[in-house]
Design a protein around this motif. Structure first.
Motif, mmCIF file in Angstrom:
data_model
loop_
_atom_site.group_PDB
_atom_site.id
_atom_site.type_symbol
_atom_site.label_atom_id
_atom_site.label_comp_id
_atom_site.label_asym_id
_atom_site.label_seq_id
_atom_site.Cartn_x
_atom_site.Cartn_y
_atom_site.Cartn_z
ATOM 1 N N HIS A 1 6.196 -58.426 92.409
ATOM 2 C CA HIS A 1 7.293 -58.889 93.124
ATOM 3 C C HIS A 1 6.790 -59.901 94.277
ATOM 4 O O HIS A 1 5.927 -59.442 94.937
ATOM 5 N N PRO A 2 7.974 -60.650 94.892
ATOM 6 C CA PRO A 2 7.417 -61.185 96.072
ATOM 7 C C PRO A 2 7.370 -60.487 97.238
ATOM 8 O O PRO A 2 8.140 -59.539 97.268
ATOM 9 N N GLY A 3 6.414 -60.778 98.108
ATOM 10 C CA GLY A 3 6.047 -59.887 99.240
ATOM 11 C C GLY A 3 4.961 -60.509 100.038
ATOM 12 O O GLY A 3 4.516 -61.419 99.761
ATOM 13 N N THR B 1 5.544 -74.019 101.560
ATOM 14 C CA THR B 1 7.134 -74.496 101.220
ATOM 15 C C THR B 1 7.383 -74.191 99.844
ATOM 16 O O THR B 1 6.441 -73.796 98.981
ATOM 17 N N PRO B 2 8.753 -74.300 99.459
ATOM 18 C CA PRO B 2 8.967 -73.992 97.972
ATOM 19 C C PRO B 2 8.476 -74.979 97.116
ATOM 20 O O PRO B 2 8.014 -74.704 96.009
ATOM 21 N N HIS B 3 8.460 -76.496 97.619
ATOM 22 C CA HIS B 3 7.451 -77.425 96.787
ATOM 23 C C HIS B 3 5.962 -76.851 96.269
ATOM 24 O O HIS B 3 5.470 -76.999 95.393
ATOM 25 N N ALA C 1 10.051 -67.749 91.746
ATOM 26 C CA ALA C 1 10.752 -68.914 91.072
ATOM 27 C C ALA C 1 12.139 -68.532 90.319
ATOM 28 O O ALA C 1 13.170 -69.065 90.474
ATOM 29 N N ASP C 2 12.161 -67.452 89.571
ATOM 30 C CA ASP C 2 13.446 -66.912 89.090
ATOM 31 C C ASP C 2 14.474 -66.756 90.000
ATOM 32 O O ASP C 2 15.634 -66.962 89.736
ATOM 33 N N ASP C 3 13.884 -65.972 91.246
ATOM 34 C CA ASP C 3 14.909 -65.566 92.099
ATOM 35 C C ASP C 3 15.505 -66.680 92.783
ATOM 36 O O ASP C 3 16.787 -66.971 92.926
ATOM 37 N N VAL C 4 14.707 -67.881 92.999
ATOM 38 C CA VAL C 4 15.153 -68.993 93.751
ATOM 39 C C VAL C 4 16.211 -69.814 92.594
ATOM 40 O O VAL C 4 17.325 -70.201 93.238
#
Length: 306
Positions: free
Chosen positions: A230-232, A251-253, A300-303
């Motif tokens: 999980h992201p964290g 960054t997201p990029h 990435a899926d959450d975004v």
């Protein structure tokens, strides 16, 4: 000769043999090889100082019973090698020999226990790793090449945790896993996949590979592989290591770039770490890297779903 011998306090080789119980031919062999000191009578017969010779012969016989070589025994008698050191060296040599025999025994059993259709392949596979130390050195060289900037102390820690030594008494399954593992590191495709997993996207833009390796190692150490990816903070630390090494920002990029052409799902990588775990029975760096990749994919899926 007997009278002169007794008068001088010396004994013949026959008398020394009777006192010590060592055959005459063996005593001659000891004399000829510099193990036992003797003098010569006027008639050319070997003569010995009884006190010194008996002590020497008994010591030689005892040391030979422990398997010590004549060269080692000569050093002990000359005082250049202590008995403790000679025994320790012989024990170490015996440990090595037993390890090799254990390795061979497990290999033979692995071939015997293989299904008939698998036997030829397994025989070829196991024949390639009969030199135990060389097989392990190949694994070390593989990782030393991939982790070139890593400091020796950090690399030694990685080796201890992630590069398996076979147990002293390996099972046939251990042998097959180790043999297959060594074939993986000889495969250029596996090397390329491992390198891509480590350096990720645009490796030429990495300005500080050492900082990246250390940062990724710290992120891996923070991972609890028993939890669902999980992201964290663990993922944040992983991304920060890549950003810092690239003189970039989190960054997201950048995160999406680190997923581009990722090799984490390459079956060769999964098989490598699976085999390592089979041998060591411990959690490896590969498990942590896979956790971090899946955490990044989850981010990435959450975004995408927002």
């Amino acid at each position: 000769m007997t009278e002169n011998t007794h008068r001088d306090g010396l004994v013949s080789i026959g008398e020394l043999s009777r006192v010590t119980g060592v055959p005459v031919r063996t005593l001659r062999f000891y004399c000829d090889n510099g193990v036992l000191e003797s003098r010569r009578s006027g008639g050319g017969h070997r003569l010995f100082d009884p006190a010194a010779a008996v002590e020497q012969v008994l010591l030689v016989r005892r040391l030979r019973m422990f398997g010590l070589s004549l060269s080692a025994i000569i050093e002990v008698l000359a005082g250049t090698l202590t008995i403790d050191d000679a025994i320790a060296a012989e024990r170490a040599a015996l440990d090595t020999e037993l390890g090799l025999l254990s390795w061979r025994r497990a290999s033979l059993r692995a071939v015997e226990e293989a299904p008939p259709a698998e036997r030829a392949r397994r025989l070829e596979l196991l024949a390639s790793v009969q030199d135990r130390s060389r097989a392990h050195d190949n694994l070390v060289t593989f990782w030393r090449t991939l982790l070139a900037p890593i400091p020796p102390a950090l690399f030694d820690g990685f080796v201890a945790m992630n590069i398996p030594h076979l147990p002293e008494n390996p099972t046939p399954q251990h042998m097959v896993a180790f043999a297959e593992l060594t074939t993986h590191v000889a495969d250029p495709a596996c090397t390329a996949a491992m390198s891509r997993q480590l350096w990720r996207t645009n490796p030429t833009r990495i300005h500080d590979k050492l900082a990246l390796v250390i940062g990724v190692a710290e992120a891996c150490a923070a991972v609890d592989s028993l939890t669902r990816p999980h992201p964290g903070p663990e993922l944040d630390r992983f991304i920060d290591a890549h950003a810092t090494a690239r003189r970039d920002r989190d960054t997201p990029h950048l995160r999406h770039r680190l997923l581009d052409n990722a090799s984490d799902n390459d079956p060769r990588i999964h098989r490598y770490w699976q085999l390592t775990t089979e041998i060591t029975g411990t959690t490896t760096a590969g498990t942590a890297l896979d956790w971090l990749y899946r955490a990044l994919a989850q981010w990435a899926d959450d975004v995408h779903q927002r």
